[in-house]
Enzyme design. Structure first.
Site, PDB file in Angstrom:
ATOM      1  N   GLY A 162       1.004  -1.343  -0.273  1.00 14.96           N
ATOM      2  CA  GLY A 162       0.210  -0.462   0.013  1.00 14.96           C
ATOM      3  C   GLY A 162       0.475   1.374  -0.518  1.00 14.96           C
ATOM      4  O   GLY A 162       1.875   0.919  -0.198  1.00 14.96           O
ATOM      5  N   SER A 163      -0.281   2.618   0.350  1.00 14.69           N
ATOM      6  CA  SER A 163       1.117   4.284  -0.695  1.00 14.69           C
ATOM      7  C   SER A 163       0.197   4.861   0.397  1.00 14.69           C
ATOM      8  O   SER A 163      -1.118   4.397   0.917  1.00 14.69           O
ATOM      9  CB  SER A 163       1.684   3.488  -1.389  1.00 14.69           C
ATOM     10  N   GLY A 164       0.693   5.854   0.923  1.00 15.67           N
ATOM     11  CA  GLY A 164       0.390   6.981   1.646  1.00 15.67           C
ATOM     12  C   GLY A 164       1.260   8.229   1.370  1.00 15.67           C
ATOM     13  O   GLY A 164       2.599   8.192   0.951  1.00 15.67           O
ATOM     14  N   ASN A 165       0.962   9.131   2.382  1.00 12.47           N
ATOM     15  CA  ASN A 165       1.659  10.287   1.520  1.00 12.47           C
ATOM     16  C   ASN A 165       2.961  10.523   2.069  1.00 12.47           C
ATOM     17  O   ASN A 165       3.960  10.609   1.268  1.00 12.47           O
ATOM     18  CB  ASN A 165       0.854  11.948   2.762  1.00 12.47           C
ATOM     19  N   PHE A 166       3.470  10.008   3.343  1.00 12.44           N
ATOM     20  CA  PHE A 166       4.720   9.052   3.644  1.00 12.44           C
ATOM     21  C   PHE A 166       5.798   8.611   2.474  1.00 12.44           C
ATOM     22  O   PHE A 166       6.799   8.353   2.994  1.00 12.44           O
ATOM     23  CB  PHE A 166       5.171   8.296   5.232  1.00 12.44           C
ATOM     24  N   LYS A 188       7.327   0.063   6.219  1.00 12.91           N
ATOM     25  CA  LYS A 188       7.053   1.363   5.620  1.00 12.91           C
ATOM     26  C   LYS A 188       7.967   2.221   5.511  1.00 12.91           C
ATOM     27  O   LYS A 188       8.914   2.820   6.489  1.00 12.91           O
ATOM     28  CB  LYS A 188       6.114   2.292   7.347  1.00 12.91           C
ATOM     29  N   ASP A 210      -7.606   7.987  14.057  1.00 12.23           N
ATOM     30  CA  ASP A 210      -8.322   8.059  12.250  1.00 12.23           C
ATOM     31  C   ASP A 210      -8.576   6.406  12.844  1.00 12.23           C
ATOM     32  O   ASP A 210      -8.421   5.201  11.893  1.00 12.23           O
ATOM     33  CB  ASP A 210      -6.770   7.871  12.004  1.00 12.23           C
TER      34      ASP A 210
HETATM   35  P1  AMP Z   1      -0.961   3.410   6.831  1.00 13.57           P
HETATM   36  O1  AMP Z   1      -0.556   4.363   5.426  1.00 13.57           O
HETATM   37  O2  AMP Z   1      -0.492   2.813   7.536  1.00 13.57           O
HETATM   38  O3  AMP Z   1      -2.525   3.014   6.742  1.00 13.57           O
HETATM   39  O4  AMP Z   1      -0.792   2.166   5.370  1.00 13.57           O
HETATM   40  C1  AMP Z   1      -1.280   2.099   3.968  1.00 13.57           C
HETATM   41  C2  AMP Z   1      -1.396   0.717   3.737  1.00 13.57           C
HETATM   42  O5  AMP Z   1       0.205   0.039   3.683  1.00 13.57           O
HETATM   43  C3  AMP Z   1      -2.331   0.152   4.142  1.00 13.57           C
HETATM   44  O6  AMP Z   1      -3.745   0.467   3.627  1.00 13.57           O
HETATM   45  C4  AMP Z   1      -2.324  -1.547   4.358  1.00 13.57           C
HETATM   46  O7  AMP Z   1      -2.989  -1.614   2.598  1.00 13.57           O
HETATM   47  C5  AMP Z   1      -0.744  -1.831   3.679  1.00 13.57           C
HETATM   48  N1  AMP Z   1       0.155  -2.344   5.052  1.00 13.57           N
HETATM   49  C6  AMP Z   1      -0.104  -1.094   6.210  1.00 13.57           C
HETATM   50  N2  AMP Z   1       0.669  -2.163   7.420  1.00 13.57           N
HETATM   51  C7  AMP Z   1       0.190  -3.155   6.873  1.00 13.57           C
HETATM   52  C8  AMP Z   1       1.158  -4.383   8.241  1.00 13.57           C
HETATM   53  N3  AMP Z   1       1.069  -4.467   8.970  1.00 13.57           N
HETATM   54  N4  AMP Z   1       0.614  -5.538   6.723  1.00 13.57           N
HETATM   55  C9  AMP Z   1       0.301  -5.508   6.012  1.00 13.57           C
HETATM   56  N5  AMP Z   1      -0.307  -4.329   4.461  1.00 13.57           N
HETATM   57  C10 AMP Z   1       0.277  -3.081   5.066  1.00 13.57           C
END
Ligand code: AMP
Length: 608
Positions: free
Chosen positions: A336-340, A360, A452
Site C-alpha cells: 500500500g502507499s500513503g503521503n509518507f 513502511k 484515525d
Molecule cells: P498506512 O499508511 O499505515 O495506512 O498503510 C497504507 C497501506 O499499507 C494500508 O492500507 C495497507 O494496505 C498496507 N499496510 C500497512 N501496514 C500493513 C501491515 N502491517 N500489514 C500489511 N499491510 C499493511
C-alpha cells in the site's frame, strides 16, 4: 466469561434435580400455574420448566438448538430462556397451563452451579494455555474473543478430565480396577471400547460387574440403549447418577483413575496436545457440531496464527527499538502507499527465525516533518502490545527510515469486505468488530487516542483476525488528561470525527468511540462509503441537525443501536470502550452459532 443466560431470573434454580424442584414447588403452595426453571442436565445449555397443575408436577425440557435458540419440544423457538418463559406466561401453546406464578428462589438459596459451570473457567484457561501456548494478557484476550467456540470445543471433551474416565483399557482391566479396593453398589468407570470411537460403562452391583455400551448416534448424541440422549459423555454420566435409565443401579462412586506416570516433558505434552487437537478437529468435531464446522473445516481462530503471540516474548527484544539493516530483506511488492511513501513486503531475520513483515518506507526525499511524524508513530506503537493491534517490530535507519511491523497480509477491512461480500457472514463481521473493540478498549485503558480509526485502518491477518493499524495521528495522553487538544486542524478524516473534534479540536477515547461507530457502519455495509456523496462540512451540519446514517441492510438491530450510541452528540453521554466492548461481546456470544440476525437481534443486553 459467559454467564448463564437465565442467571438473572428470580425463578431460576440452576442445577437442581427433578425431586428438588418438586420440593420447592410443594413448599411454595402447589398453586395451579406455579413454575420454576432449572438447568437441564441432559442437553448442553438447556433448561427444564417445572410446572404445577391440578396438584401434579409437569416437567418440560427446553432444548438449546444448534442455532442458539431455545424451545420446548414441538414449540416455537425463542432467543433466550427469559423470552421463552414470558411467551408461555401468555400462551400455554401445548403446556398443561400458562406459567402463572413464578416460584421465587429465596435469598438463602443461591443458584446451584452445574458440573460444567464449575469446570468451565479452569478448563478454558488450561486449554488455551496448552493449545496455543499463551499466558497472561494474550491468554485473557484469546478467551474473551473466542469463549463461545472454545466452550463448545471443551464441553465435548470434558470427560477426558474426569476421575472416572479410564481411556482405552480392555474390559478385563476395567473389572480388575473395579474389584480393587471397596466394591460398593454403583461404583463405576467409563472406558473407550476397543472398537475405536465408542465408550463403555462398567458398573459394580452386588459384587458383580456389568458392562454397557454407550451409544453414539449419527447426530453425535450419547445415550444408554433406548435411554435419554445427551450432547456429551459427562452429561450422560451426571444424569445416570440420578436416574438408572435402564441400568441395574444409578452411578454412585467413581472408580478413580489413579495411575502414577512420570511427569511428562514439555515436548510430550505438546505432542499429545497436537495429536488430540488433530483427532478432535478432523474426526470428532465435525460429528458433534455440524453447525460449527463448515464442510469438515474449522475456521481458523486468531490464536492459530503466530501473529497472536507476542513477538516481544523475549524480554531482550523489548529493549531493541532499532533494527539492523542486515536483519531486513525488502521485497519489491508494495502492500500500500500513503503521503509518507509506501508499505513494502519484507522478511525480518532474527535468531528465532524469519518472519514476514510489512515495512513502511519513508520516501528518501521526504522532509524532516514527515520523518518526525514517523518517529512519533514508532514511539507510540513501541508502547503497545495487544493481539488486536498491529505490532511494531522496530525502526530501521538505512537508505531511508523504515518502520517494521508485523504483517497483516489480508489487508484493509473495507477492501476485503467489498470484494468478498458472499464469503463473509454477519457473525464474521461481529466477531471482527468485537476484536477491534477489544483493541480499542486496550488503547483507552493505556490512555492513548487513535484519532484515525476507520475500516481502512483495520487490517486482517485472516478472515477471522483483525488488527488496528496506522498510529500516524495517535497521541499518548498525560496521566491526568482525558483529551488531546490539537492546536490547528490538519488533513483530518472528518467523516469519522466526533462533533467535539471538529468544533473544539478535542480528541479523547470518546471521540475514538464515535469513529468506532462509523467503522462499524462501514463494516456492516461491506466496505460502503460513509455519508455517501456528502462533503466534510455537510456532514458536520447533518450531524448537528440530529441526523445519523441509516442502518446498513442486513445489519442486526442490536449492532445499529450500538452504532447510534457511539454517535451520541455529547461526549459526556457517549459510552466508553469498556461498555462498547461488553456490548459487542454479549451480542457476539449470543449469535456465535450462526443464528440469523432477526432471531437474535434482541438477545444481547441493551447498552444503556
Ligand atoms: P498506512 O499508511 O499505515 O495506512 O498503510 C497504507 C497501506 O499499507 C494500508 O492500507 C495497507 O494496505 C498496507 N499496510 C500497512 N501496514 C500493513 C501491515 N502491517 N500489514 C500489511 N499491510 C499493511
Amino acid at each position: 466469561m459467559a454467564t448463564d443466560p437465565a442467571a438473572e431470573l428470580p425463578f431460576f434454580y440452576g442445577s437442581i434435580s427433578r425431586s428438588e424442584a418438586e420440593e420447592h414447588l410443594k413448599l411454595a403452595g402447589m398453586a395451579d400455574g406455579l413454575f420454576l426453571l432449572r438447568q437441564c442436565l441432559r442437553s448442553l445449555g438447556g433448561y427444564v420448566v417445572s410446572l404445577v397443575w391440578n396438584v401434579e408436577f409437569h416437567h418440560y425440557s427446553v432444548e438449546k438448538q444448534l442455532n442458539s435458540t431455545y424451545c420446548i419440544a414441538g414449540g416455537k423457538p425463542h432467543c433466550g430462556p427469559a423470552e421463552l418463559c414470558e411467551f408461555y406466561s401468555n400462551d400455554s401453546d401445548g403446556l398443561v397451563c400458562t406459567l402463572r406464578k413464578p416460584c421465587l428462589r429465596s435469598p438463602d438459596n443461591p443458584i446451584r452451579a452445574g458440573v460444567f459451570d464449575n469446570l468451565r473457567d479452569n478448563m478454558l484457561r488450561e486449554y488455551v494455555r496448552q493449545t496455543w501456548n499463551l499466558e497472561g494478557e494474550a491468554m485473557e484476550q484469546a478467551i474473551i474473543s473466542q469463549a463461545p467456540q472454545l466452550e463448545k470445543l471443551i464441553a465435548t471433551t470434558a470427560h477426558e478430565r474426569m476421575p472416572w474416565y479410564h481411556s482405552k483399557i480392555p474390559r478385563q482391566e476395567g473389572e480388575r480396577r473395579l474389584y480393587s479396593g471397596a466394591q460398593p453398589d454403583g461404583k463405576f468407570l467409563i472406558r473407550d471400547r476397543e472398537e475405536s470411537g465408542t465408550f463403555a460403562l462398567s458398573l459394580m452391583y452386588g459384587k458383580t460387574t456389568y458392562h454397557y455400551q454407550i451409544l453414539h448416534d449419527k447426530s453425535g448424541k450419547y445415550s444408554m440403549p433406548e435411554g435419554t440422549k445427551f450432547d456429551t459423555v459427562w452429561q450422560l454420566v451426571e444424569y445416570l447418577k440420578m436416574k438408572p435409565d435402564g441400568l441395574v443401579t444409578v452411578l454412585r462412586e467413581p472408580c478413580t483413575h489413579m495411575i502414577f506416570l512420570p511427569k511428562p516433558t514439555h515436548t510430550q505434552i505438546t505432542k499429545c496436545v497436537f495429536l488430540y487437537i488433530y483427532i478432535y478437529i478432523y474426526l470428532f468435531l465435525p460429528l458433534f457440531l455440524p453447525n460449527f464446522v463448515v464442510s469438515n473445516y474449522r475456521p481458523m481462530l486468531p490464536m492459530d496464527c503466530s501473529e497472536f503471540v507476542n513477538p516481544y516474548h523475549d524480554p531482550n527484544d523489548l529493549k531493541k527499538f532499532f533494527i539492523n539493516r542486515d536483519q531486513l530483506m525488502i521485497d519489491e511488492v508494495e502492500l500500500g502507499s500513503g503521503n509518507f511513501g509506501c508499505v513494502k513486503k519484507g522478511v525480518f531475520k532474527t535468531n528465532k527465525g524469519h518472519t514476514d513483515v510489512a515495512i513502511k518506507v519513508l520516501k528518501s526525499e521526504n522532509e524532516k516533518l514527515v520523518k518526525d511524524e514517523m518517529m512519533r508513530e514508532a514511539e507510540i506503537m513501541h508502547q503497545l502490545s495487544n493481539p488486536y493491534i498491529v505490532r511494531m517490530l522496530g525502526l530501521c535507519q538505512a537508505e531511508c527510515l523504515m518502520l517494521v511491523m508485523e504483517m497483516a497480509s489480508v489487508g484493509p477491512l473495507n477492501k476485503f469486505l467489498s470484494t468478498n461480500k458472499d464469503k463473509v457472514t454477519v457473525e464474521n463481521i461481529v466477531g471482527l468488530m468485537h476484536q477491534v473493540s477489544m483493541g480499542m478498549k486496550y488503547l483507552e485503558e493505556k490512555n492513548f487516542v487513535h484519532r484515525d480509526l476507520a475500516a481502512r485502518n483495520v487490517l486482517l491477518v485472516n478472515q477471522q483476525f483483525a488488527k488496528i493499524s496506522d498510529f500516524g495521528l495517535s497521541k499518548a495522553l498525560g496521566a491526568d488528561d482525558n483529551y488531546y487538544k490539537a492546536r490547528t486542524a490538519g488533513k483530518w478524516p472528518l467523516k469519522w470525527y466526533a462533533p467535539e473534534c471538529m468544533n473544539f479540536h478535542k480528541f479523547s477515547s470518546k471521540s475514538d468511540v464515535w469513529s468506532f461507530g462509523v467503522t462499524m457502519w462501514e463494516a456492516f455495509s461491506y466496505g460502503g462509503k460513509p455519508y455517501k456523496k456528502m462533503k466534510g462540512p455537510e456532514v458536520i451540519s447533518f450531524i448537528a441537525s440530529g441526523s445519523r446514517m441509516e442502518c446498513p441492510s442486513g445489519c442486526p438491530d442490536r449492532m445499529y443501536a450500538l452504532m447510534k450510541d457511539c454517535w451520541t452528540y455529547k461526549h459526556e453521554d457517549r459510552p466508553g470502550f469498556v461498555k462498547v466492548e461488553e456490548c459487542m461481546r454479549v451480542f457476539y456470544y449470543s449469535i456465535s452459532n450462526k443464528t440469523p440476525p432477526e432471531v437474535t437481534a434482541d438477545a444481547a443486553e441493551p447498552l444503556k
